[in-house]
Enzyme design. Structure first.
Site, short mmCIF file in Angstrom:
data_model
loop_
_atom_site.label_atom_id
_atom_site.label_comp_id
_atom_site.label_asym_id
_atom_site.label_seq_id
_atom_site.Cartn_x
_atom_site.Cartn_y
_atom_site.Cartn_z
N HIS A 187 0.85 -1.19 0.00
CA HIS A 187 0.00 0.00 0.00
C HIS A 187 0.88 1.24 0.00
CE1 HIS A 187 -3.27 2.73 0.82
NE2 HIS A 187 -4.09 1.73 0.56
N ASP B 206 -7.70 -5.54 0.61
CA ASP B 206 -8.24 -6.50 -0.35
C ASP B 206 -7.88 -7.94 -0.04
OD1 ASP B 206 -9.56 -4.70 -1.92
OD2 ASP B 206 -7.84 -4.28 -3.19
N1 CMC Z 1 3.95 -7.60 -4.23
C1 CMC Z 1 5.29 -7.61 -4.40
N2 CMC Z 1 6.03 -6.48 -4.41
C2 CMC Z 1 5.39 -5.34 -4.20
C3 CMC Z 1 4.00 -5.28 -4.00
C4 CMC Z 1 3.28 -6.47 -4.01
N3 CMC Z 1 1.96 -6.50 -3.85
N4 CMC Z 1 3.64 -4.00 -3.82
C5 CMC Z 1 4.75 -3.27 -3.92
N5 CMC Z 1 5.80 -4.06 -4.14
C6 CMC Z 1 7.19 -3.67 -4.31
C7 CMC Z 1 7.43 -3.17 -5.73
O1 CMC Z 1 7.81 -4.22 -6.58
C8 CMC Z 1 8.54 -2.18 -5.50
O2 CMC Z 1 9.74 -2.86 -5.31
P1 CMC Z 1 11.14 -2.29 -5.87
O3 CMC Z 1 11.29 -0.96 -5.17
O4 CMC Z 1 12.13 -3.29 -5.49
O5 CMC Z 1 10.94 -2.15 -7.34
C9 CMC Z 1 8.18 -1.54 -4.16
O6 CMC Z 1 7.43 -2.54 -3.48
C10 CMC Z 1 7.33 -0.29 -4.31
O7 CMC Z 1 6.21 -0.65 -5.11
P2 CMC Z 1 5.34 0.39 -5.92
O8 CMC Z 1 4.47 -0.36 -6.88
O9 CMC Z 1 6.22 1.47 -6.45
O10 CMC Z 1 4.48 0.99 -4.74
P3 CMC Z 1 3.20 1.88 -4.90
O11 CMC Z 1 3.06 2.67 -3.69
O12 CMC Z 1 3.26 2.62 -6.20
O13 CMC Z 1 2.04 0.76 -5.08
C11 CMC Z 1 0.24 -0.64 -4.81
C12 CMC Z 1 1.06 0.51 -4.18
C13 CMC Z 1 -0.99 -0.91 -3.96
C14 CMC Z 1 -0.22 -0.22 -6.20
C15 CMC Z 1 1.12 -1.89 -4.90
O14 CMC Z 1 1.53 -2.29 -3.60
C16 CMC Z 1 0.44 -3.03 -5.60
O15 CMC Z 1 0.45 -3.08 -6.84
N6 CMC Z 1 -0.19 -4.00 -4.85
C17 CMC Z 1 -0.88 -5.10 -5.45
C18 CMC Z 1 -2.27 -4.66 -5.89
C19 CMC Z 1 -3.18 -4.44 -4.71
O16 CMC Z 1 -3.29 -5.26 -3.81
N7 CMC Z 1 -3.92 -3.31 -4.75
C20 CMC Z 1 -4.88 -2.96 -3.72
C21 CMC Z 1 -4.44 -1.77 -2.95
S1 CMC Z 1 -5.38 -1.50 -1.45
C22 CMC Z 1 -6.97 -1.19 -1.98
C23 CMC Z 1 -7.07 0.03 -2.83
O17 CMC Z 1 -6.52 1.09 -2.50
O18 CMC Z 1 -7.73 -0.06 -3.84
#
Ligand code: CMC
Length: 388
Positions: free
Chosen positions: A271, A325
């Site tokens: 998140h 989720d």
């Molecule tokens: N699994 C594995 N690695 C992850 C995940 C994950 N679910 N989420 C983040 N990371 C890693 C990502 O690979 C990155 O690593 P590195 O720095 O080594 O490249 C680091 O953590 C930062 O990730 P990011 O995608 O830049 O982080 P963000 O703040 O942009 O993304 C997020 C937040 C929710 C989009 C992301 O965690 C994600 O895609 N999660 C999976 C989808 C999910 O469950 N979404 C529901 C979110 S909660 C409900 C809502 O708000 O709708």
């Protein structure tokens, strides 16, 4: 010859943050998140207290008008919502023309937008107009979600039942039978947990749309479209598929190692705001457990807990833990709800937050119009088509 892209403007580049991470885009008094400690409050009340003691409609009132309603205000609001649950037969007929194979989020976005055709009066500075728009959207969105579910199965939607409260009535319209009171209460708590979460993508979308002074139905429709994506509300739909793909507890660790090595995002984890376990996931896990203790176990729950433990070792050091989720799908599955309805249910709940932000945006409006750093070509000479 094409000109080379210009260098990014350094002053702009300094302030540019992809995804606007950490950039304040508004003042807001609706919801506060402490992502280090895993705390979430709506209007100063902890989400735990609200999920344990409040109802969804009471929470909607709190989010939108800033105070918990007194008994008269709550009774009036509940009555108004009950009176506005029905949707026009024209909207139901329109929905019958939607392809049955279409995603329910697309059906919801279209039907939410269509409300603007029926309630075209726009008086954004009239508190009564705001009240009525809130009532209509909170009342009709669930009816439209349930209607599409029956329509795509080739059935006629069923009418709301006036003797049932909000969540029981929704589950009744969806499944055609009145739910067990405990199941309805747990579902209501799920709606509370999903009702608001500060400036997430869909709420930002709602505020941007609101800032143009368009109607509230367009505000909600734009937010529904934004919520649908797999990085946002759409993730809950994929969590169960992921658990089913893992298949058995002994496969959890090898599956996770392969996924991490392939740089695959683990659905239901991570998140932008939380660096610890999402407090909503903590409560949802308790609700899931309560459901399984009462209505029978789900083997996917044990698998989910194993995945959470394995992920804590591997992803915990990066601050990646279960989000809202992760456990919600297990709750909805136990309630007999189809997987592609999980995100529309998120939308039913989040309509509260979107409308709270709509109202707040109107209170101190300035149209959103951020800047960009142009990285394209400059000074190109136009050539006739024969010479290109
Ligand atoms: N699994 C594995 N690695 C992850 C995940 C994950 N679910 N989420 C983040 N990371 C890693 C990502 O690979 C990155 O690593 P590195 O720095 O080594 O490249 C680091 O953590 C930062 O990730 P990011 O995608 O830049 O982080 P963000 O703040 O942009 O993304 C997020 C937040 C929710 C989009 C992301 O965690 C994600 O895609 N999660 C999976 C989808 C999910 O469950 N979404 C529901 C979110 S909660 C409900 C809502 O708000 O709708």
């Amino acid at each position: 010859m094409a000109a080379t892209p210009t260098a990014p403007q350094s002053a702009g580049e300094l302030s540019f943050r992809p995804g606007l991470e950490g950039v304040p885009a508004t003042h807001s008094a609706i919801c506060d998140i402490d992502g280090q400690q895993g705390l979430l409050t709506y209007r100063g009340y902890s989400v735990e207290d609200l999920a344990n003691h409040s109802t969804f409609l009471e929470t909607v009132y709190l989010l939108i008008w800033g105070e918990l309603p007194d008994a008269d205000q709550l009774a009036e609001f509940e009555h108004e919502v009950q009176m506005h649950r029905r949707v026009s037969f024209r909207i139901r007929d329109m929905m019958k023309c939607f392809p049955a194979s279409g995603h329910p989020m697309d059906a919801l976005q279209s039907s939410a937008a269509s409300l603007g055709l029926f309630y075209s009066r726009r008086a954004l500075d009239d508190p009564q107009y705001i009240y009525q728009a809130v009532v209509r959207l909170i009342a009709k969105i669930p009816t439209m979600v349930a209607a599409f579910q029956l329509i795509r199965k080739g059935q006629d939607p069923i009418q709301p039942r006036d003797d049932l409260p909000f969540s029981s009535n929704f589950l009744y319209m969806l499944t055609e039978r009145a739910p067990d009171p405990l199941a309805a209460q747990i579902f209501d708590a799920c709606l509370i947990l999903h009702a608001e979460h500060s400036l997430n993508a869909s709420t930002f979308s709602a505020r941007v749309t609101a800032s143009t002074l368009t109607d509230p139905y367009a505000v909600v429709a734009s937010a529904v479209g934004t919520l649908a994506g797999p990085l946002h509300g759409g993730a809950n739909e994929y969590v169960l598929a992921m658990l089913e793909e893992i298949g058995s507890e002994d496969q959890v660790e090898p599956w996770l190692d392969r996924a991490i090595a392939a740089k695959q995002k683990i659905m239901g984890f991570g998140h932008r705001e939380y660096k610890v376990k999402d407090p909503r996931a903590v409560i949802l896990q308790q609700l899931a457990k309560q459901l399984f203790d009462t209505f029978g176990d789900d083997p996917l729950y044990d698998l989910a807990r194993k995945l959470e433990a394995a992920a804590a070792e591997r992803l915990g050091p990066k601050g990646i833990y279960p989000n809202v989720d992760f456990y919600s799908g297990l709750v909805y599955r136990k309630l007999g709800i189809a997987e592609d309805l999980f995100t529309p249910i998120f939308a039913i709940a989040r309509t509260a937050g979107w409308l709270a932000h709509w109202k707040e945006q109107l209170g101190a409006n300035r149209i959103y119009r951020p800047s960009q750093i142009y990285t394209g070509s400059t000074g190109r000479a136009w050539l006739p088509v024969q010479s290109r």
